[in-house]
Design a protein around this motif. Structure first.
Motif, mmCIF file in Angstrom:
data_model
loop_
_atom_site.group_PDB
_atom_site.id
_atom_site.type_symbol
_atom_site.label_atom_id
_atom_site.label_comp_id
_atom_site.label_asym_id
_atom_site.label_seq_id
_atom_site.Cartn_x
_atom_site.Cartn_y
_atom_site.Cartn_z
ATOM 1 N N VAL A 58 -4.207 -10.572 4.085
ATOM 2 C CA VAL A 58 -4.680 -9.202 4.335
ATOM 3 C C VAL A 58 -4.300 -8.771 5.748
ATOM 4 O O VAL A 58 -3.746 -7.690 5.962
ATOM 5 C CB VAL A 58 -6.216 -9.121 4.125
ATOM 6 C CG1 VAL A 58 -6.741 -7.764 4.577
ATOM 7 C CG2 VAL A 58 -6.563 -9.362 2.668
ATOM 8 N N GLU A 59 -4.575 -9.664 6.706
ATOM 9 C CA GLU A 59 -4.281 -9.346 8.103
ATOM 10 C C GLU A 59 -2.781 -9.100 8.296
ATOM 11 O O GLU A 59 -2.374 -8.153 8.958
ATOM 12 C CB GLU A 59 -4.750 -10.488 9.020
ATOM 13 C CG GLU A 59 -6.273 -10.601 9.141
ATOM 14 C CD GLU A 59 -6.894 -9.400 9.860
ATOM 15 O OE1 GLU A 59 -6.268 -8.911 10.818
ATOM 16 O OE2 GLU A 59 -7.986 -8.960 9.429
ATOM 17 N N PHE B 208 -7.953 -5.300 -2.397
ATOM 18 C CA PHE B 208 -8.102 -4.957 -0.978
ATOM 19 C C PHE B 208 -7.062 -3.920 -0.601
ATOM 20 O O PHE B 208 -5.863 -4.180 -0.717
ATOM 21 C CB PHE B 208 -7.873 -6.190 -0.100
ATOM 22 C CG PHE B 208 -8.854 -7.287 -0.354
ATOM 23 C CD1 PHE B 208 -10.017 -7.384 0.388
ATOM 24 C CD2 PHE B 208 -8.615 -8.225 -1.352
ATOM 25 C CE1 PHE B 208 -10.927 -8.390 0.141
ATOM 26 C CE2 PHE B 208 -9.521 -9.238 -1.600
ATOM 27 C CZ PHE B 208 -10.670 -9.314 -0.858
ATOM 28 N N PRO B 209 -7.481 -2.739 -0.116
ATOM 29 C CA PRO B 209 -6.489 -1.798 0.389
ATOM 30 C C PRO B 209 -5.998 -2.296 1.745
ATOM 31 O O PRO B 209 -6.814 -2.689 2.585
ATOM 32 C CB PRO B 209 -7.284 -0.499 0.540
ATOM 33 C CG PRO B 209 -8.709 -0.876 0.538
ATOM 34 C CD PRO B 209 -8.847 -2.272 0.009
ATOM 35 N N ILE C 157 -6.240 -15.914 2.094
ATOM 36 C CA ILE C 157 -6.376 -14.500 1.723
ATOM 37 C C ILE C 157 -6.523 -13.656 2.986
ATOM 38 O O ILE C 157 -5.915 -12.605 3.142
ATOM 39 C CB ILE C 157 -7.596 -14.311 0.801
ATOM 40 C CG1 ILE C 157 -7.354 -15.022 -0.525
ATOM 41 C CG2 ILE C 157 -7.871 -12.821 0.578
ATOM 42 C CD1 ILE C 157 -8.482 -14.900 -1.509
ATOM 43 N N ASP C 158 -7.340 -14.188 3.883
ATOM 44 C CA ASP C 158 -7.583 -13.512 5.144
ATOM 45 C C ASP C 158 -6.266 -13.256 5.872
ATOM 46 O O ASP C 158 -5.963 -12.144 6.307
ATOM 47 C CB ASP C 158 -8.497 -14.417 5.971
ATOM 48 C CG ASP C 158 -8.983 -13.714 7.206
ATOM 49 O OD1 ASP C 158 -9.039 -12.474 7.169
ATOM 50 O OD2 ASP C 158 -9.300 -14.394 8.186
ATOM 51 N N ARG D 111 -2.119 -2.072 -2.005
ATOM 52 C CA ARG D 111 -3.300 -2.907 -2.240
ATOM 53 C C ARG D 111 -2.876 -4.339 -2.518
ATOM 54 O O ARG D 111 -1.818 -4.580 -3.069
ATOM 55 C CB ARG D 111 -4.062 -2.420 -3.472
ATOM 56 C CG ARG D 111 -4.590 -1.037 -3.369
ATOM 57 C CD ARG D 111 -5.275 -0.692 -4.672
ATOM 58 N NE ARG D 111 -5.659 0.686 -4.715
ATOM 59 C CZ ARG D 111 -4.847 1.683 -5.079
ATOM 60 N NH1 ARG D 111 -3.614 1.400 -5.438
ATOM 61 N NH2 ARG D 111 -5.270 2.908 -5.075
ATOM 62 N N ARG E 187 -1.677 -5.847 6.835
ATOM 63 C CA ARG E 187 -2.111 -4.720 7.666
ATOM 64 C C ARG E 187 -1.261 -4.616 8.924
ATOM 65 O O ARG E 187 -0.887 -3.533 9.350
ATOM 66 C CB ARG E 187 -3.578 -4.895 8.053
ATOM 67 C CG ARG E 187 -4.485 -4.595 6.889
ATOM 68 C CD ARG E 187 -5.919 -4.641 7.322
ATOM 69 N NE ARG E 187 -6.761 -4.190 6.221
ATOM 70 C CZ ARG E 187 -8.080 -4.219 6.239
ATOM 71 N NH1 ARG E 187 -8.713 -4.669 7.305
ATOM 72 N NH2 ARG E 187 -8.763 -3.788 5.215
ATOM 73 N N GLY F 56 -12.394 -1.460 -0.771
ATOM 74 C CA GLY F 56 -12.020 -2.681 -1.476
ATOM 75 C C GLY F 56 -13.200 -3.173 -2.291
ATOM 76 O O GLY F 56 -14.311 -2.708 -2.128
ATOM 77 N N VAL G 254 -11.601 -12.207 5.886
ATOM 78 C CA VAL G 254 -11.550 -11.236 4.819
ATOM 79 C C VAL G 254 -12.855 -10.536 4.736
ATOM 80 O O VAL G 254 -12.949 -9.374 4.422
ATOM 81 C CB VAL G 254 -11.350 -11.952 3.503
ATOM 82 C CG1 VAL G 254 -11.606 -11.002 2.389
ATOM 83 C CG2 VAL G 254 -9.962 -12.440 3.447
#
Lengths: 816, 161
Positions: free
Chosen positions: B124-125, B98-99, B120-121, B105, B128, A7, A653
């Motif tokens: 992403v979490e 972010f992959p 954002i966190d 992504r 995933r 990333g 993040v």
């Protein structure tokens, strides 16, 4: 994700080809030599042209540019700007390697790295020399690192050169860029060093007598704020003369003088406070500006006139015109300042300046402007030219606020109007700087200031007009010698108290080899030409305007070529001839994005997965502390940044990203000079900075003081009335060792007909006592406030029986 | 545009002089796709009267207040009354990527106001978790993972970790 994609930041769909920036500063007491290295790598499968716009110190003389590519070192040549680009463009088209460096503004430069082939790396090295700033006992090293977004008016957007516009407004990243900064400073101060502070970054400092070594903590830091280092000297104000001898034998002298103007009467003035209220000032910048204004208002005196003008897309004056300073006006102004916000939109400084400069002068008063701004405009040159044309009627003292001020704007305006500049970062105390500026503004007027070169013969002097003299500030003048022998060189002036002379001995025979002094002179001479002060560039009607412009341009080119300097008219170009230059694919442009200045528009927090801030600023001493520095170590200990809170760990993040970068294996970070690995922002050590955000804010409290103490100090100062007196209140009593009732009883002892006057006398004495007792270390700051209070006290009351004066009496009350 | 036109051939500095812009701007216009690239290859590349006309047109539109991005999107249309809305410059296309899973992504503009880090966190979490756990368990066929892709053109070649 071992073989997968990491990333990170992608510009134009690709990885950013800049890997890192390294800055090495080597300074002596008066000047520094700086090398900036930028490392590039093409991580794509096609040839690219990387274009990076970056700031350097304003007034820096960029005298070297070279590229290292494929084991070869190619030294850049100075060419006229257009010709340099033509050579660069031609070489690119022919498939050669090409490197170009342009000056877009005196403090903004652009490096173009042309035809970087897939996997190819190149390092650009830029060398410059610059004067070291010294005010009072403090040397200040400042290295800007990023270009703040600036306000561009619709008119300018239509008329400005589009390529230049692109350079001064590079794409900006909120949340950090993948390339970092490594920085070291080595300073030989030519005097014993006292305190060393780095308000901008956490740094490791080693002091060894006159020498200081500083390096940033951690591998690399974000390029999101100016680096600032202050070094306090034990014996400042030593006049000096440095003679340099070039290869051809030409000698140049740099004269440094410290005029002592203490003890001179303060004049009365018309003072306009011009406050930037544009959007970019949001956050801590406007807060600092408000504090500065409140202090300044207290330092005005009856007999002065003042006004406050706020500007943004439009401007607003507090009063229709300057008003006499009185309690009523002070109260109105205080209320207004406390409510002022950064809510006026864009930054149309020029219009606001013009409205002030065009308004009629009050007879008998000189006009001074204090400009507080973060300086993000695109028409710097027009602003500078405008104030230059009114320099005989109005001096402008500027305050550059924030992490990424446009030095060119604030320095240029101050220079052109014969004022002075102060720069302030969020972690620095604004009070001493404000009061220093204020003391300069209100200082006595000197006339017939000129240079006496004594036995020396000079054919080129820079600056061509002697800058104004301010007590405590260094005055630097250069002269190119054509003859004469050793003797005294002096600056002379007339003051209300009689003639003044500040001198230093110069011996042309005692010259050091090298062109550093000559290069500094040339840069100053070019600046005189660029900013219209040189005789050649002065405006005298428009008929011969074009011809004069051509002559000025030619004069700049001649100086720049002679001293190998970049300028508004010259660029550096370097060509790497390639044997197999039969490149099929043209290079694609890659514009390097830059990090948004920390604190810009009040954007404090990290937003998109990367920390905006490095660990909190402060100073950490290395173990190798020289014994003689130990006395300052105790003092410095109070300046250490707070330790990170326990239990705060990088996560979120950041954790996700760190994993993405390292594949979860904690792979070693590539450092600047390592061979490039796939780099994705941010480096792991910066990940740890995440938890620090709260502490960074707390550092708004000045170093070495608790918040309570600072509040007390400000509250005390803000209690002063327009006439210089203080009022008896609970607040004031809280700052004294006794109760309000005890102070009231003491007032009753005074033989004063009016009870309220007696209370004001006691309050004023108590305030003076508190300043002396509790804030003695800040005497430089509050001296003007105390002077004003003492003047008010004169003849107001007689001391009770048994006391020689009011001061000894109040001591007995407060310290029974 | 062909070299056989009866157009005169100009160097970049001649073109710049004739149009009153800097050489850097001539090239900047080429890079931005506002004018044609120079004709010919290598050292012999050159500009023609057509380039001069194109530059004059871009300058005119700029003076009328049309942004470069908009001019770019106007393309060959000479009618300046068509004013497309402003958009970001291709040079300012900067994103955080972010992959989050195989071929998937998440992207965020790097030069605009983004969601706060916590959001954002969580994104992403959550992505995933869905891709690794819930989704993988319920749907063993990874070919369907593209449905949550933010960037469908690029999906497919990556392993999550």
């Amino acid at each position: 994700m071992s073989q997968g994609e990491a990333g990170g930041l992608f510009a134009q769909g690709e990885r950013v080809p800049l890997l890192g920036v390294q800055v090495e500063v080597n300074a002596t007491g008066v000047a520094s030599r700086v090398v900036v290295s930028q490392r590039y790598k093409n991580m794509e499968s096609k040839p690219i042209e990387a274009v990076y716009s970056f700031p350097l110190e304003e007034s820096s003389a960029v005298c070297g540019f070279e590229a290292e590519i494929g084991g070869r070192r190619i030294v850049g040549q100075v060419e006229e700007k257009e010709k340099a680009f033509e050579q660069y463009d031609e070489a690119m088209a022919a498939g050669h390697g090409a490197f170009l460096m342009d000056q877009d503004r005196p403090n903004i430069f652009t490096a173009s790295v042309g035809n970087l082939l897939p996997d190819q790396e190149a390092v650009i090295r830029i060398r410059y020399v610059t004067e070291l700033e010294q005010v009072n006992d403090q040397i200040r090293v400042m290295i800007p690192t990023t270009i703040s977004p600036r306000y561009i008016s619709p008119e300018e957007a239509k008329t400005m050169d589009p390529a230049e516009l692109d350079h001064i407004a590079p794409p900006t990243v909120v949340g950090g860029v993948p390339y970092g900064l490594k920085l070291t400073v080595d300073l030989d101060a030519a005097d014993e060093v006292g305190e060393v502070a780095c308000p901008s970054h956490p740094a490791r400092v080693v002091i060894d007598g006159r020498k200081v070594h500083v390096e940033l903590m951690g591998e690399e830091v974000q390029l999101d704020r100016d680096f600032v280092l202050t070094v306090t000297l034990a014996h400042p104000h030593q006049a000096s003369a440095v003679v340099g001898r070039e290869e051809d034998g030409t000698r140049t002298v740099m004269v440094n003088l410290f005029p002592d103007l203490s003890g001179m009467e303060r004049g009365h003035h018309e003072i306009v406070f011009l406050l930037d209220r544009s959007g970019s000032m949001q956050g801590e910048s406007i807060e600092q500006a408000r504090r500065a204004l409140l202090l300044c208002l207290r330092s005005l005196e009856e007999g002065d006139r003042f006004n406050i003008v706020g500007f943004g897309s439009s401007f607003q004056s507090l009063f229709p015109k300057c008003v006499p300073y009185s309690q009523e006006m002070l109260d109105k102004a205080t209320q207004a300042v406390q409510k002022m916000q950064a809510d006026l939109g864009g930054t149309e400084l020029l219009e606001a300046l013009e409205s002030i400069l065009d308004s009629p002068l009050t007879e008998g008063l000189s006009r001074q402007v204090m400009l507080l701004t973060d300086g993000q405009v695109s028409n710097e040159q027009r602003c500078i030219e405008r104030v230059s044309s009114s320099a005989d009627q109005c001096r402008i003292f500027t305050f550059g606020i924030g992490y990424g001020v446009s030095e060119h704007l604030v320095r240029g305006i101050a220079r052109a109007s014969r004022g002075q500049v102060e720069l302030i970062q969020p972690n620095e105390r604004i009070e001493p700087k404000v009061l220093r500026q204020f003391a300069r503004m209100t200082a006595a007027n000197l006339s017939d200031v000129k240079m006496d070169w004594g036995n020396l013969e000079v054919d080129l002097v820079a600056p061509c007009e002697l800058p104004p003299l301010f007590g405590g500030d260094r005055l630097t003048v250069y002269g190119r010698l054509t003859g004469g022998g050793p003797g005294e060189v002096a600056v002379v002036a007339n003051s209300p108290e009689g003639p003044l002379r500040f001198a230093v001995q110069v011996d042309p025979e005692k010259a050091t080899e090298g062109d550093q002094v000559a290069v500094l002179l040339a840069r100053r001479a070019i600046q005189d030409l660029e900013e219209g002060r040189a005789e050649l560039s002065k405006r005298k009607g428009s008929a011969q305007g074009t011809r004069r412009e051509a002559r000025v341009r030619q004069a700049i080119v001649d100086l720049a070529r002679r001293y190998h300097l970049i300028s508004s008219e010259t660029s550096f170009v370097a060509i790497e001839e390639r044997e197999k230059a039969d490149q099929k694919q043209p290079a694609e442009l890659r514009r390097i994005p830059v990090a948004l200045t920390k604190g810009w528009h009040g954007v404090e927090r990290m937003v998109a997965g990367m920390p905006l801030s490095s660990p909190p600023p402060g100073v950490v001493f290395a173990a190798a502390m020289a014994p003689q520095a130990s006395s300052s170590m105790g003092r410095m200990a109070g300046m250490r940044a707070p330790a990170p809170k326990k239990g705060k760990k990088p996560g979120g993040v950041f954790k996700a990203l760190a994993e993405a970068v390292t594949g979860g294996l904690g792979r070693k970070q590539a450092s600047f000079m390592d061979a490039a690995q796939v780099r994705a922002a941010p480096p792991a050590h910066q990940a740890k900075a995440m938890g620090y955000a709260d502490e960074v804010e707390e550092l708004a409290i000045p170093a070495g003081m608790g918040r309570g103490e600072e509040d007390d100090y400000i509250r005390l100062i803000l209690g002063q009335q327009a006439d210089g007196s203080f009022l008896l209140s609970e607040d004031l009593a809280a700052l004294s060792p006794v109760s309000l009732n005890a102070l009231k009883q003491a007032a009753a002892e005074l033989k004063v007909p009016d009870a309220s006057l007696a209370q004001r006398v006691v309050a004023t004495l108590t305030a003076l006592f508190a300043l002396e007792k509790r804030f003695a270390d800040r005497k430089v700051e509050w001296q003007m406030i105390a002077d004003k209070a003492t003047r008010w006290l004169a003849g107001k009351a007689t001391p009770p029986a048994g006391f020689a004066d009011l001061t000894s009496w109040i001591r007995s009350v407060l310290e029974p | 545009m062909s070299d056989t036109q009866e157009n005169r051939l100009y160097s970049i500095s001649e073109v710049a002089q004739r149009t009153g812009v800097s050489t850097r701007t001539v090239r900047y216009y080429v890079v931005r796709g506002l004018i044609d690239p120079p004709a010919g290859r290598g050292r012999g590349n050159h500009y023609t009267d057509t380039h001069i006309e194109q530059i004059a047109r871009v300058r005119r539109l700029q003076r009328e207040g049309v942004g470069l991005d908009a001019i770019g999107r106007l393309g060959e249309c000479a009618d300046s009354s068509l004013r497309p809305t402003e958009g970001p410059s291709p040079l300012a296309d900067v994103v955080f990527r972010f992959p989050v899973g195989p071929g998937v992504r998440l992207e965020f503009d790097a030069n605009a106001g983004n969601p706060p880090v916590q959001v954002i966190d969580k994104l992403v979490e959550a992505c995933r978790r869905i891709l690794d756990g819930e989704y993988a368990a319920n749907n063993a066929d990874p070919r369907h993972s593209g449905e949550v892709s933010e960037d469908p053109h690029r999906g497919g070649e990556d392993e999550p970790r």
